[in-house]
Design an enzyme around this catalytic site. Structure first.
Site, mmCIF file in Angstrom:
data_model
loop_
_atom_site.group_PDB
_atom_site.id
_atom_site.type_symbol
_atom_site.label_atom_id
_atom_site.label_comp_id
_atom_site.label_asym_id
_atom_site.label_seq_id
_atom_site.Cartn_x
_atom_site.Cartn_y
_atom_site.Cartn_z
ATOM 1 N N ASP A 92 -10.611 -4.383 -1.463
ATOM 2 C CA ASP A 92 -9.583 -4.072 -0.482
ATOM 3 C C ASP A 92 -10.160 -3.189 0.620
ATOM 4 O OD1 ASP A 92 -6.388 -2.246 -0.735
ATOM 5 O OD2 ASP A 92 -7.472 -3.041 0.986
ATOM 6 N N ASP A 120 0.859 -1.190 0.000
ATOM 7 C CA ASP A 120 0.000 0.000 0.000
ATOM 8 C C ASP A 120 0.888 1.230 0.000
ATOM 9 O OD1 ASP A 120 -2.200 -1.872 1.919
ATOM 10 O OD2 ASP A 120 -2.786 -0.830 0.087
HETATM 11 C C1 DX5 Z 1 -6.318 1.241 2.880
HETATM 12 C C2 DX5 Z 1 -5.452 0.016 2.674
HETATM 13 C C3 DX5 Z 1 -6.051 -1.096 3.493
HETATM 14 C C4 DX5 Z 1 -5.190 -2.327 3.567
HETATM 15 C C5 DX5 Z 1 -5.970 -3.472 4.142
HETATM 16 O O1 DX5 Z 1 -5.741 2.309 2.255
HETATM 17 O O2 DX5 Z 1 -5.450 -0.323 1.309
HETATM 18 O O3 DX5 Z 1 -7.289 -1.411 2.914
HETATM 19 O O4 DX5 Z 1 -4.798 -2.641 2.277
HETATM 20 O O5 DX5 Z 1 -6.487 -3.055 5.342
HETATM 21 P P1 DX5 Z 1 -7.480 -3.917 6.243
HETATM 22 O O6 DX5 Z 1 -7.543 -5.339 5.695
HETATM 23 O O7 DX5 Z 1 -6.843 -3.855 7.602
HETATM 24 O O8 DX5 Z 1 -8.792 -3.229 6.155
#
Ligand code: DX5
Length: 220
Positions: free
Chosen positions: A176, A36
């Site tokens: 995501d 990310d």
């Molecule tokens: C947000 C990120 C998150 C990460 C996953 O900008 O992209 O979504 O990848 O986060 P969780 O699985 O903890 O929601």
């Protein structure tokens, strides 16, 4: 239907042990690893430069994907591909010339992806499906892990699934944000086939391999 792909986010990892964390993810049976990338401008958080990803690259044979949450992805594309990302995802909201940017990612030798924030309509990708290998429907507002899944996005996922199927193109449909064994069935039923998990996967009491197995089973 395609086999569900389980892709962990590196965001919750212990950055002081990044190489070991990447090896651990690779050994957990994941299909890819997502970085990310945040620039502190497109989203209010700041994470990985290309050199960090390049340093982690030798610690895993699993493909890397870069989710560029940045205001000017065009300038950064070559460096994230050179760092070892085989798939680079840009945000539609950050691209004035999305069709050209997606083509540039492919010209650099990587596969291309386009991400949509929760408010962005599915139709934004209607004219670039031939230029992209993946569409990412954000199920949280990007910037941080550990946020609650936004179920309303499932309607958009279903519309994206119809657009992709009608195009006849092999475009992956990724979600995501807030993905757990509780939320993944709804996302899968709506048409998603690639699932990003961060905090839930890292916090799983039985470890990452069990978390991956449970997510895959819940998505089937
Ligand atoms: C947000 C990120 C998150 C990460 C996953 O900008 O992209 O979504 O990848 O986060 P969780 O699985 O903890 O929601």
């Amino acid at each position: 239907p395609r086999r569900p792909l389980i892709v962990p986010s590196v965001l919750p990892a212990d950055f002081a042990r990044l190489g070991e964390e990447i090896r651990e993810l690779s050994d957990a049976g994941v299909d890819r690893i997502q970085w990310d990338v945040m620039d502190g401008a497109f989203v209010p958080n700041l994470t990985f430069g290309p050199d960090v990803i390049a340093a982690a690259r030798p610690h895993s044979d699993v493909p890397f994907e870069a989710h560029l949450m940045v205001i000017n992805p065009d300038e950064l594309l070559p460096r994230y591909v050179a760092a070892g990302c085989e798939l680079v995802i840009v945000h539609s909201e950050a691209c004035t010339h999305l069709h050209r940017t997606l083509g540039r990612i492919r010209d650099l030798g990587a596969r291309s992806g386009v991400a949509l924030n929760p408010h962005t309509p599915a139709d934004v990708v209607e004219n670039v499906l031939s230029e992209t290998d993946l569409v990412l429907a954000m199920t949280v507002n990007p910037g941080f892990g550990g946020q609650a899944y936004i179920p309303a996005v499932e309607r958009k996922v279903a519309r994206l699934r119809r657009l992709i199927d009608d195009s006849g193109l092999p475009v992956e449909l990724e979600v995501d944000g807030g993905i757990t064994t509780e939320t993944i069935p709804g996302a899968a039923a709506s048409g998603a086939d690639v699932f990003i998990s961060g905090s839930w996967l890292y916090a799983h009491p039985d470890g990452k391999p069990a978390a991956v197995r449970q997510l895959r089973a819940a998505a089937a």
